[in-house]
Design an enzyme around this catalytic site. Structure first.
Site, short mmCIF file in Angstrom:
data_model
loop_
_atom_site.label_atom_id
_atom_site.label_comp_id
_atom_site.label_asym_id
_atom_site.label_seq_id
_atom_site.Cartn_x
_atom_site.Cartn_y
_atom_site.Cartn_z
N LYS A 165 76.81 69.59 23.55
CA LYS A 165 75.84 70.16 22.74
C LYS A 165 75.46 71.36 23.18
O LYS A 165 75.63 71.73 24.47
CB LYS A 165 74.63 68.96 22.89
CG LYS A 165 73.69 69.03 24.02
CD LYS A 165 72.55 68.29 23.95
CE LYS A 165 71.80 68.20 25.10
NZ LYS A 165 71.13 69.66 25.40
N ASP A 252 67.29 70.68 21.68
CA ASP A 252 67.73 70.41 22.95
C ASP A 252 67.58 68.85 23.00
O ASP A 252 68.62 68.46 23.94
CB ASP A 252 66.88 71.17 23.91
CG ASP A 252 67.49 70.89 25.37
OD1 ASP A 252 68.86 70.73 25.65
OD2 ASP A 252 66.63 70.80 26.53
N HIS A 257 69.69 63.64 21.76
CA HIS A 257 69.24 62.50 22.56
C HIS A 257 68.39 61.52 21.76
O HIS A 257 68.70 60.33 21.68
CB HIS A 257 68.84 62.63 23.77
CG HIS A 257 69.38 63.63 24.66
ND1 HIS A 257 71.00 63.65 24.57
CD2 HIS A 257 69.18 64.82 25.29
CE1 HIS A 257 71.37 64.66 25.32
NE2 HIS A 257 70.38 65.45 25.91
C1 BG6 Z 1 69.76 67.88 28.40
C2 BG6 Z 1 68.68 68.64 28.19
O1 BG6 Z 1 70.67 67.38 27.65
O2 BG6 Z 1 69.21 66.59 28.97
C3 BG6 Z 1 67.60 68.84 29.31
O3 BG6 Z 1 69.44 70.10 27.89
C4 BG6 Z 1 67.09 67.72 29.57
O4 BG6 Z 1 66.67 69.98 28.91
C5 BG6 Z 1 68.24 66.64 30.14
O5 BG6 Z 1 66.53 67.82 30.86
C6 BG6 Z 1 67.43 65.13 30.38
O6 BG6 Z 1 68.50 64.42 30.70
P1 BG6 Z 1 68.28 63.28 31.76
O7 BG6 Z 1 69.28 62.46 32.06
O8 BG6 Z 1 68.20 63.95 33.20
O9 BG6 Z 1 67.19 62.62 31.29
#
Ligand code: BG6
Length: 493
Positions: A165, A252, A257
């Site tokens: 992404k 983001d 997500h």
């Molecule tokens: C990423 C984002 O995709 O996911 C980040 O770009 C974020 O900003 C991260 O901090 C969070 O992922 P995880 O697995 O550490 O919760």
């Protein structure tokens, strides 16, 4: 199980890694674009090492591709320190050296011929039947250029490609990106990664909902009052400000997500556990989502963000976002879904909390405590050490009839060998399994529902670093309350 010198499992049968049965993986050349970048260093290179060590990478080679000029020895040094610093387990020196022997690098500046030559040499060493998996861990602006390079190097046919992404920044750019991608790769070759869907706890939502008869009958508007998907982060932006300035928390984290996790929570039972069935049901959720209106969104920016290097002193980029969204179908009409995420917040957490309706009336006298701690909740904790908890009212031991919130808690993740999200998804892509990847249709639909917000964004409000976001976030969810931080405080007692 015996393993040959290259770490491959013999035979073509699924093999047991000690924790689960996995399909065999063909020999693979993994071409990692953006090999010197932050994601490669923190997740992808340590993840590939872990897959190799867990015997889930069969015969393999890793070819890093990046800007600049570095020798294979220098690159191996970078890989060694990435694995040592960010690997999840104690490094086995012998295994690491074996892994590094299979690592090479080529400069993007040397053009397609150099890439083709390096790839051919490694494919030759891997032998007949070897496949190529490209991993594009590059900024969005560079993605199409890299795809042009792959094409010019003759590395499209029969290969697979994992795309990182953001998949565009709005509907128009997402359509353009998908159209350009489809000029080179067929959709069946493309794996758009959303690492939240590779988290064990996210998969447990599916297991919990669809492997049991207990909860599905109450998984609807008759019994559920509202849902919260809450992913506060304590970390700031570090070196990522230039990426983040043009992205912000909504693009983001939410469009990617949080909406994907929402789909797992809200979808109808798929016909079977196949990519088509799962993505059909997810897509139905996205189709039923009402467009996101600016009045349903709180955007925040932590104090001091504008002073950070690389940030516009008048920046309007949100580092925090909370929103109310609705899924207008028979199961969910009238049930709000509250989503929140932000940087530099008070705590880091990743929870999905299902709040059940309260009883229509209470026979317990005022002051007995019933309802005093909010409704009954089922909470999925997507943290690395993931948990599931169910909270409800029960009697406090002793005289009288005093009610307290009780909680059943289950730890779901005890196996140190369990795969990290990126590892699992890279492995799935090598097996050609699209189940946990997102489709071009779903991405375009999510940008479409985001359009009212993106074309007229709610004003950005300042919040104190280390807080839970701007105050308006409480009005957004009223008369309910955010489960965090209160839940967290209660759990530790
Ligand atoms: C990423 C984002 O995709 O996911 C980040 O770009 C974020 O900003 C991260 O901090 C969070 O992922 P995880 O697995 O550490 O919760």
């Amino acid at each position: 199980m015996s393993v040959d010198a290259t770490g491959s499992a013999p035979g073509g049968e699924p093999h047991d890694t000690g924790s689960r049965l996995v399909p065999p993986v063909a020999p693979h050349l993994i071409v990692l674009f953006g090999a010197g970048g932050d994601l490669a260093r923190r997740k992808l290179l340590p993840g590939l090492y872990h897959l190799a060590r867990a015997r889930l990478l069969c015969k393999h080679r890793v070819l890093g591709v990046d800007l600049g000029d570095r020798s294979a020895e220098e690159f191996r040094g970078q890989v060694r320190s990435a694995v040592t610093e960010f690997g999840r387990q104690r490094v086995d020196d012998e295994e690491l050296e074996r892994f590094l022997d299979r690592v090479d690098v080529v400069s993007i500046d040397d053009g397609p011929a150099a890439l083709a030559e390096a790839a051919a040499a490694h494919l030759g060493a891997l032998g007949a039947g070897a496949r190529v998996l490209h991993y594009l861990s590059v900024p969005p602006a560079a993605a199409l250029e890299v795809i042009g390079l792959v094409d010019a190097a003759g590395l499209v046919e029969g290969t697979r490609i994992i795309m990182e992404k953001p998949f565009g920044t709005d509907l128009r750019t997402a359509r353009a990106l998908n159209a350009a991608l489809h000029e080179t790769f067929d959709e069946s070759q493309i794996f758009r990664i959303d690492h939240f869907l590779g988290k064990e706890a996210a998969l447990n939502i599916l297991a919990f909902r669809f492997a049991n008869g207990l909860f599905e009958p109450i998984w609807n508007r008759q019994h559920i009052d509202h849902v919260q998907i809450d992913v506060p982060e304590t970390l700031g932006l570090g070196q990522r400000t230039s990426f983040y300035e043009s992205t912000g928390a909504y693009r983001d984290m939410v469009v990617t997500h949080l909406f994907q996790v929402l789909a797992f929570t809200a979808m109808e039972p798929p016909t079977d556990f196949t990519p088509l069935s799962i993505s059909e049901e997810k897509q139905k959720v996205f189709r039923s989502m009402l467009p996101i209106q600016p009045t349903d969104v709180v955007r925040g920016q932590y104090g001091g963000y504008r002073d950070e290097p690389g940030v516009d002193p008048h920046s309007d980029t949100e580092t925090f976002v909370a929103l109310r969204c609705r899924i207008d179908n028979w199961r969910w009409a009238g049930v709000p879904f509250y989503l929140r995420t932000g940087k530099r917040m008070a705590e880091g957490a990743r929870i999905i909390s299902i709040a059940f309706r309260e009883p229509p009336r209470s026979m317990f006298p005022p002051g007995s405590g019933v309802g005093a701690h909010g409704p009954d909740h089922l909470t999925f904790d997507l943290a690395d050490a993931s948990k599931l908890s169910l909270s409800f009212y029960g009697k406090r031991p002793g005289t009288g009839m005093q009610l307290d919130k009780q909680s059943l808690q289950f730890a779901l993740h005890e196996d140190a060998d369990v795969l990290e999200a990126y590892e699992r998804l890279i492995h799935d892509a090598m097996c050609g399994d699209h189940t946990l990847f997102t489709t071009s249709d779903s991405i375009e639909r999510l940008w479409e529902v985001s359009d009212p917000l993106l074309s007229d964004p709610a004003p950005v409000r300042t919040y104190a670093p280390g807080s839970w976001g701007p105050n308006a976030v409480h009005q957004l969810i009223a008369p309910h309350a955010w489960r965090l931080p209160f839940e967290r405080a209660r759990r530790t007692t």
